[in-house]
Design a protein around this motif. Structure first.
Motif, PDB file in Angstrom:
ATOM      1  N   VAL A 221      -1.525   1.372 -21.926  1.00  0.00           N
ATOM      2  CA  VAL A 221      -1.401   1.712 -20.502  1.00  0.00           C
ATOM      3  C   VAL A 221      -0.348   0.797 -19.886  1.00  0.00           C
ATOM      4  CG1 VAL A 221      -2.592   1.808 -18.286  1.00  0.00           C
ATOM      5  CG2 VAL A 221      -3.785   2.512 -20.377  1.00  0.00           C
ATOM      6  N   ARG A 222       0.717   1.389 -19.386  1.00  0.00           N
ATOM      7  CA  ARG A 222       1.866   0.585 -18.947  1.00  0.00           C
ATOM      8  C   ARG A 222       1.553  -0.265 -17.714  1.00  0.00           C
ATOM      9  NH1 ARG A 222       6.866   4.264 -18.091  1.00  0.00           N
ATOM     10  NH2 ARG A 222       5.347   5.918 -17.717  1.00  0.00           N
ATOM     11  N   GLU A 223       0.764   0.293 -16.795  1.00  0.00           N
ATOM     12  CA  GLU A 223       0.420  -0.453 -15.577  1.00  0.00           C
ATOM     13  C   GLU A 223      -1.074  -0.327 -15.298  1.00  0.00           C
ATOM     14  OE1 GLU A 223       4.588  -0.248 -13.007  1.00  0.00           O
ATOM     15  OE2 GLU A 223       2.923   1.077 -12.463  1.00  0.00           O
ATOM     16  N   TYR A 224      -1.673  -1.470 -15.018  1.00  0.00           N
ATOM     17  CA  TYR A 224      -3.101  -1.533 -14.723  1.00  0.00           C
ATOM     18  C   TYR A 224      -3.278  -2.234 -13.378  1.00  0.00           C
ATOM     19  CZ  TYR A 224      -8.026  -3.010 -15.161  1.00  0.00           C
ATOM     20  OH  TYR A 224      -9.363  -3.246 -14.955  1.00  0.00           O
ATOM     21  N   PHE A 225      -3.738  -1.470 -12.379  1.00  0.00           N
ATOM     22  CA  PHE A 225      -3.959  -2.003 -11.041  1.00  0.00           C
ATOM     23  C   PHE A 225      -5.447  -2.141 -10.779  1.00  0.00           C
ATOM     24  CE2 PHE A 225       0.415  -0.997 -10.497  1.00  0.00           C
ATOM     25  CZ  PHE A 225       0.865  -1.631  -9.351  1.00  0.00           C
ATOM     26  N   GLN A 226      -5.795  -3.184 -10.020  1.00  0.00           N
ATOM     27  CA  GLN A 226      -7.169  -3.378  -9.573  1.00  0.00           C
ATOM     28  C   GLN A 226      -7.164  -3.579  -8.054  1.00  0.00           C
ATOM     29  OE1 GLN A 226      -9.641  -6.087 -12.141  1.00  0.00           O
ATOM     30  NE2 GLN A 226      -7.672  -6.422 -13.135  1.00  0.00           N
ATOM     31  N   TYR A 227      -8.137  -2.931  -7.414  1.00  0.00           N
ATOM     32  CA  TYR A 227      -8.251  -3.024  -5.953  1.00  0.00           C
ATOM     33  C   TYR A 227      -9.713  -3.280  -5.605  1.00  0.00           C
ATOM     34  CZ  TYR A 227      -8.773  -1.275  -1.151  1.00  0.00           C
ATOM     35  OH  TYR A 227      -9.101  -1.125   0.168  1.00  0.00           O
ATOM     36  N   ASP A 228      -9.927  -4.308  -4.789  1.00  0.00           N
ATOM     37  CA  ASP A 228     -11.269  -4.728  -4.389  1.00  0.00           C
ATOM     38  C   ASP A 228     -11.469  -4.386  -2.909  1.00  0.00           C
ATOM     39  OD1 ASP A 228     -13.638  -6.010  -3.833  1.00  0.00           O
ATOM     40  OD2 ASP A 228     -12.910  -8.034  -4.257  1.00  0.00           O
ATOM     41  N   PRO A 229     -11.981  -3.184  -2.587  1.00  0.00           N
ATOM     42  CA  PRO A 229     -12.035  -2.735  -1.188  1.00  0.00           C
ATOM     43  C   PRO A 229     -12.978  -3.547  -0.306  1.00  0.00           C
ATOM     44  CG  PRO A 229     -13.251  -1.218  -2.586  1.00  0.00           C
ATOM     45  CD  PRO A 229     -12.533  -2.168  -3.505  1.00  0.00           C
ATOM     46  N   THR A 230     -14.020  -4.114  -0.897  1.00  0.00           N
ATOM     47  CA  THR A 230     -14.983  -4.879  -0.092  1.00  0.00           C
ATOM     48  C   THR A 230     -14.698  -6.375  -0.124  1.00  0.00           C
ATOM     49  OG1 THR A 230     -16.481  -4.850  -2.009  1.00  0.00           O
ATOM     50  CG2 THR A 230     -16.810  -3.153  -0.330  1.00  0.00           C
ATOM     51  N   ASP A 231     -13.556  -6.755  -0.721  1.00  0.00           N
ATOM     52  CA  ASP A 231     -13.140  -8.158  -0.746  1.00  0.00           C
ATOM     53  C   ASP A 231     -14.221  -9.033  -1.356  1.00  0.00           C
ATOM     54  OD1 ASP A 231     -11.376 -10.206  -0.369  1.00  0.00           O
ATOM     55  OD2 ASP A 231     -11.792 -10.493   1.764  1.00  0.00           O
ATOM     56  N   ASP A 232     -14.791  -8.561  -2.482  1.00  0.00           N
ATOM     57  CA  ASP A 232     -15.881  -9.280  -3.146  1.00  0.00           C
ATOM     58  C   ASP A 232     -15.399 -10.538  -3.860  1.00  0.00           C
ATOM     59  OD1 ASP A 232     -17.929  -7.694  -2.369  1.00  0.00           O
ATOM     60  OD2 ASP A 232     -18.152  -6.598  -4.245  1.00  0.00           O
ATOM     61  N   TYR A 233     -14.266 -10.410  -4.592  1.00  0.00           N
ATOM     62  CA  TYR A 233     -13.862 -11.543  -5.406  1.00  0.00           C
ATOM     63  C   TYR A 233     -12.363 -11.611  -5.667  1.00  0.00           C
ATOM     64  CZ  TYR A 233     -12.966  -8.621  -9.518  1.00  0.00           C
ATOM     65  OH  TYR A 233     -12.445  -7.710 -10.390  1.00  0.00           O
ATOM     66  N   LEU A 234     -11.672 -10.460  -5.603  1.00  0.00           N
ATOM     67  CA  LEU A 234     -10.266 -10.427  -5.997  1.00  0.00           C
ATOM     68  C   LEU A 234      -9.380 -10.967  -4.875  1.00  0.00           C
ATOM     69  CD1 LEU A 234      -9.035  -9.445  -8.662  1.00  0.00           C
ATOM     70  CD2 LEU A 234      -8.458  -7.303  -7.517  1.00  0.00           C
ATOM     71  N   VAL A 235      -8.577 -11.956  -5.167  1.00  0.00           N
ATOM     72  CA  VAL A 235      -7.672 -12.559  -4.183  1.00  0.00           C
ATOM     73  C   VAL A 235      -6.269 -12.600  -4.765  1.00  0.00           C
ATOM     74  CG1 VAL A 235      -7.158 -14.563  -2.750  1.00  0.00           C
ATOM     75  CG2 VAL A 235      -9.536 -13.985  -3.267  1.00  0.00           C
ATOM     76  N   PRO A 236      -5.330 -11.850  -4.176  1.00  0.00           N
ATOM     77  CA  PRO A 236      -5.508 -10.892  -3.087  1.00  0.00           C
ATOM     78  C   PRO A 236      -6.282  -9.650  -3.549  1.00  0.00           C
ATOM     79  CG  PRO A 236      -3.280 -10.743  -3.935  1.00  0.00           C
ATOM     80  CD  PRO A 236      -3.913 -11.905  -4.625  1.00  0.00           C
ATOM     81  N   GLN A 237      -6.634  -8.793  -2.590  1.00  0.00           N
ATOM     82  CA  GLN A 237      -7.494  -7.648  -2.884  1.00  0.00           C
ATOM     83  C   GLN A 237      -6.847  -6.637  -3.829  1.00  0.00           C
ATOM     84  OE1 GLN A 237      -8.619  -7.274   1.580  1.00  0.00           O
ATOM     85  NE2 GLN A 237     -10.007  -5.910   0.500  1.00  0.00           N
TER      86      GLN A 237
END
Length: 247
Positions: free
Chosen positions: A124-140
């Motif tokens: 998979v060439r690109e793997y994005f992660q998005y944390d909509p509730t701002d649980d842990y990922l910084v930045p979201q």
């Protein structure tokens, strides 16, 4: 004498679902649906782009345990027909080019560990992660690009003061997260955002309302011109009558 008996082969089943909910909460579900539908609209003129969400990808024929279900994924070079599941060996061994996971603290270990490893293995060439509730990922919002079998961060930038922006080379789109934590895709060529379903319907309704108002104004203007023409004709007729009465 040895008698050979051909036992019937048991057909391997590849389930289409696991009975689990599509997403853990409203926020995850909202953005899962947004990503899938907005990308489908954006690529709707291309029959060689397949976009799905929360769909099983089977990547090893004969082994139904070799499966992963990204929240949203895009495959270039296969037909856009709907599928109940995606089996790589039936697709010319084409695997996803882009994956987006709507992550949270409860899925962190899977999104950061097992799934990340599987996506790298699949290419998979690109793997994005998005944390909509701002649980842990910084930045979201975070993006990774595959280079020589390993993922490396895609640089993010800040635009319009507080909007996090990451460009996806694979999609040719920018992913933005604003100060309210809202994720949207943007077309960098036009600067226009890809609309959510409700936003698209609202824009359509506004366009239809504007068209109705323009037609109403045009009809009113046409009626006013007709009325003015009738008055002028009446005045000309009256003038001719007066001129006829003059000795």
């Amino acid at each position: 004498m040895v008698v050979s008996i051909n036992e019937p082969q048991t057909e391997i089943e590849y389930p289409d679902e696991d009975g689990k909910p599509m997403a853990e909460g409203d926020a995850q579900c909202e953005y899962l649906i947004y990503a899938r539908t907005s990308l489908r609209v954006y690529f709707q003129q291309r029959s060689d782009v397949y976009i799905a969400g929360n769909l099983f990808i089977y990547y090893e024929q004969g082994n139904p345990e070799a499966v992963v279900a990204p929240d949203t994924f895009v495959v270039f070079g296969v037909n856009s027909d709907n599928r109940r599941s995606y089996k790589t060996w039936e697709e010319g061994d084409k695997t996803p080019d882009f994956v987006l996971e709507i992550t949270s603290k409860s899925t962190r270990s899977n999104d950061q560990g097992a799934k990340k490893g599987i996506y790298a293995f699949l290419g998979v060439r690109e793997y994005f992660q998005y944390d909509p509730t701002d649980d842990y990922l910084v930045p979201q919002l975070q993006g990774l690009r595959l280079e020589e079998g390993n993922y490396y961060p895609i640089p993010a930038s800040v635009v319009a003061g507080d909007v996090i922006s990451i460009h996806s080379d694979t999609l040719g789109l920018d992913l933005h997260v604003n100060s309210s934590g809202e994720l949207r895709f943007y077309d960098p060529a036009t600067g226009q955002k890809l609309l959510a379903h409700e936003e698209f319907n609202e824009a359509l309704q506004q366009s239809e309302q504007a068209l109705r108002e323009a037609e109403e104004r045009a009809n009113q203007e046409a009626a006013a011109r007709q009325e003015m023409a009738a008055r002028l004709a009446e005045m000309e007729a009256r003038l001719r009558e007066l001129q006829g009465d003059t000795p």
